[in-house]
Design an enzyme around this catalytic site. Structure first.
Site, PDB file in Angstrom:
ATOM      1  N   CYS A 193      -9.560   4.565   4.044  1.00 18.55           N
ATOM      2  CA  CYS A 193      -8.534   3.481   4.666  1.00 18.55           C
ATOM      3  C   CYS A 193      -6.681   4.493   3.397  1.00 18.55           C
ATOM      4  O   CYS A 193      -7.553   5.204   2.419  1.00 18.55           O
ATOM      5  CB  CYS A 193      -7.938   2.379   3.240  1.00 18.55           C
TER       6      CYS A 193
ATOM      7  N   HIS B  10      -7.205  -2.808  -1.961  1.00 17.82           N
ATOM      8  CA  HIS B  10      -7.057  -3.562  -1.005  1.00 17.82           C
ATOM      9  C   HIS B  10      -7.512  -4.737   0.341  1.00 17.82           C
ATOM     10  O   HIS B  10      -7.004  -4.644   0.906  1.00 17.82           O
ATOM     11  CB  HIS B  10      -8.552  -2.351   0.108  1.00 17.82           C
TER      12      HIS B  10
ATOM     13  N   HIS C  40       0.374  -4.536   3.275  1.00 18.93           N
ATOM     14  CA  HIS C  40       0.905  -3.709   3.221  1.00 18.93           C
ATOM     15  C   HIS C  40       2.619  -4.563   4.325  1.00 18.93           C
ATOM     16  O   HIS C  40       1.985  -4.738   5.506  1.00 18.93           O
ATOM     17  CB  HIS C  40       1.140  -1.987   4.204  1.00 18.93           C
TER      18      HIS C  40
ATOM     19  N   GLN D  99       6.086  -3.021   6.739  1.00 25.89           N
ATOM     20  CA  GLN D  99       7.066  -1.933   7.307  1.00 25.89           C
ATOM     21  C   GLN D  99       7.999  -2.209   7.122  1.00 25.89           C
ATOM     22  O   GLN D  99       9.057  -2.912   7.084  1.00 25.89           O
ATOM     23  CB  GLN D  99       6.295  -1.610   8.699  1.00 25.89           C
TER      24      GLN D  99
HETATM   25 ZN   LIG Z   1      -7.051   0.063   2.024  1.00 27.05          ZN
END
Ligand SMILES: [Zn+2]
Length: 378
Positions: free
Chosen positions: A85, A150, A203, A205
Site C-alpha cells: 500500500c 490501513h 483517504h 482527494q
Molecule cells: Zn494502507
C-alpha cells in the site's frame, strides 16, 4: 454544544510540518497535537524522476465543457496488495511507501499520477478547428490520508482526528485558492470499489481545477438567475426553505443542517450546509469546524446503516465550494453526499438516460430517503 463544554477552547491544537518527496512533490504532515522538537524528518530515499506531469484540457465544442486528457494515468497503482500500500507509513526503509515517516496522523501529498499538475506535457496533436485552444491540465491533485491504519474508516476515526482532517481540508483549500490559475477547489472522498476506488486505505482527494467544472458552472448560473429574479442567494434560500418545510431535514445542529435535496437524483443523497454564508471550508470558524467534524461522521454512519445487511455502503462525499475568482459571491459551501447503492447488491448504473442524455431518474423519493436517514440516527 454538549453541556459543560461552553467556553472550552474549540480551535485546532495540532501542527503542520511541510517536507518534500524525492521527486519534488510537497508532503504535509498534520499532527493532532503539537509536539516538542523536530518531527517527520525521515527523508524519501526512492530514486524517483522529476515532478509528475499532467496532460492537457480540450474544449468540447458540443457541450461547452472542458475534458481533461490524462493518458498517463492508465499506469497508476490499481488495488495493490495490503503489503504494497503506497499510503501506509514507511515502516521498513527497504520497502518505502509514498510517506517517508514511520507514522503519521493525517498526511497530504501531491498525487504521483495526477489529473492536474503544475507541470504539463504538450500533446503534439493538431489545433482544434474552432473554439478555445487546448490548454495544459494545470492544477493540483492532493491525496489526503486520514489515518496510518490501513483498515480504518472515516466513521471510526477519533473525534480529534476528524477535526484534524477538517483542518487539512480547510488549509489546503486556502493554499490552492491562492493560486491565480485555479478556478475551483474540490475536496472529496470516494469510498468502495463500486465507486472505482483504486486504493482501499482510508483517504480522500482534493482537485484544484484550472477551469470551472460543469456542476460548479451550473450552480453559478442558477444562482445568478435566482439573484436577478428575487435578489436572494440561491443556496442560502434553499437551506432556509428546507429548514422551514422540515420534511427532508435529517439533522440540525447549531451551525449545520443536513437535508435531502428536493430533487435528489441518487438512491441515497443528502446535503449538508452551514447556517452562515461562507464560500468555502477555509472560511469556517472554529465552532463550525468543530461541529462539522461531529456531524460529518454522523451522516456517514447513517449512510452505512441505510441498507439493512450492508456494512460498508459505497459513497461519494464532495464539497462544493465557491469559485475562487469571478462569481465567488454566487457560491456557498455545501456537501453533497451520495451513494449509488440502491439496494443490497444492486447498484444504480448511469445508463442511457443519465449517461447519454444527462436526464436523471430516481427510483425512490427524496422524502423516503429522508425518512430512512432519520430512522438510522445515532
Ligand atoms: Zn494502507
Amino acid at each position: 454544544m454538549a453541556p459543560g463544554s461552553a467556553g472550552a477552547p474549540q480551535g485546532w491544537t495540532g501542527q503542520v510540518t511541510e517536507r518534500t518527496l524525492a521527486d519534488g512533490r510537497p508532503i504535509l504532515y498534520f499532527d493532532d497535537a503539537r509536539r516538542a522538537g523536530p518531527v517527520h524528518e525521515a527523508v524519501d530515499q526512492r530514486p524517483l524522476d522529476g515532478l509528475p506531469r499532467a496532460g492537457e484540457v480540450r474544449y468540447d465544442v458540443l457541450t461547452g465543457e472542458w475534458v481533461t486528457i490524462a493518458g498517463h494515468r492508465m499506469n497508476r497503482t490499481f488495488l495493490p496488495a495490503a503489503a504494497d500500500c503506497p499510503l501506509d507509513p514507511t515502516r521498513d526503509p527497504a520497502h518505502p511507501s509514498e510517506v517517508p515517516d514511520s507514522d503519521y496522523d493525517v498526511v497530504v501529498f501531491a498525487n504521483q499520477f495526477p489529473s492536474f499538475a503544475p507541470v504539463a506535457v504538450e500533446s503534439g496533436v493538431e489545433a482544434p478547428p474552432f473554439g478555445p485552444a487546448d490548454g495544459p491540465a494545470y492544477g493540483h491533485c492532493d491525496v489526503v490520508v486520514f489515518s496510518s491504519d490501513h483498515e480504518a474508516s472515516v466513521v471510526d476515526l477519533p473525534a480529534q482526528r476528524m477535526r484534524t482532517v477538517v483542518e487539512a481540508w480547510a488549509q489546503r483549500t486556502a493554499a490552492h485558492s491562492a493560486d491565480p490559475r485555479i478556478a475551483q477547489v474540490f475536496v472529496f472522498e470516494n469510498r468502495g470499489q463500486e465507486i472505482g476506488v483504486t486504493l482501499t486505505h482510508p483517504h480522500g482527494q482534493i482537485y484544484a481545477y484550472p477551469f470551472l467544472p460543469p456542476r460548479a458552472g451550473q450552480l453559478v448560473e442558477q444562482a445568478r438567475r435566482h439573484r436577478e429574479a428575487t435578489g436572494g442567494h440561491l443556496l442560502a434560500d434553499v437551506l432556509r426553505a428546507e429548514q422551514a418545510a422540515g420534511r427532508r431535514v435529517v439533522l440540525a445542529g447549531e451551525h449545520w443542517t443536513a437535508y435531502v435535496p428536493r430533487a435528489a437524483r441518487w438512491p441515497v443523497e443528502v446535503h449538508l450546509a452551514p447556517h452562515r454564508d461562507v464560500p468555502d471550508l477555509a472560511a469556517l470558524d472554529d465552532a463550525e469546524k468543530a461541529e462539522l467534524a461531529v456531524v460529518y461522521q454522523e451522516l456517514l454512519r447513517r449512510v452505512d446503516r441505510f441498507h439493512p445487511g450492508v456494512d460498508r455502503v459505497p459513497y461519494i462525499a464532495g464539497w462544493h465550494q465557491a469559485p475562487t475568482g469571478a462569481d465567488r459571491e454566487l457560491g456557498r459551501l455545501h456537501l453533497q453526499l451520495f451513494s449509488l447503492l440502491r439496494a443490497p447488491g444492486k447498484l444504480k448504473y448511469l445508463a442511457g438516460s443519465e449517461s447519454g442524455m444527462g436526464a436523471w431518474i430516481n427510483d425512490t423519493t427524496p422524502e423516503r430517503i429522508a425518512d430512512r436517514l432519520r430512522e438510522v440516527a445515532s
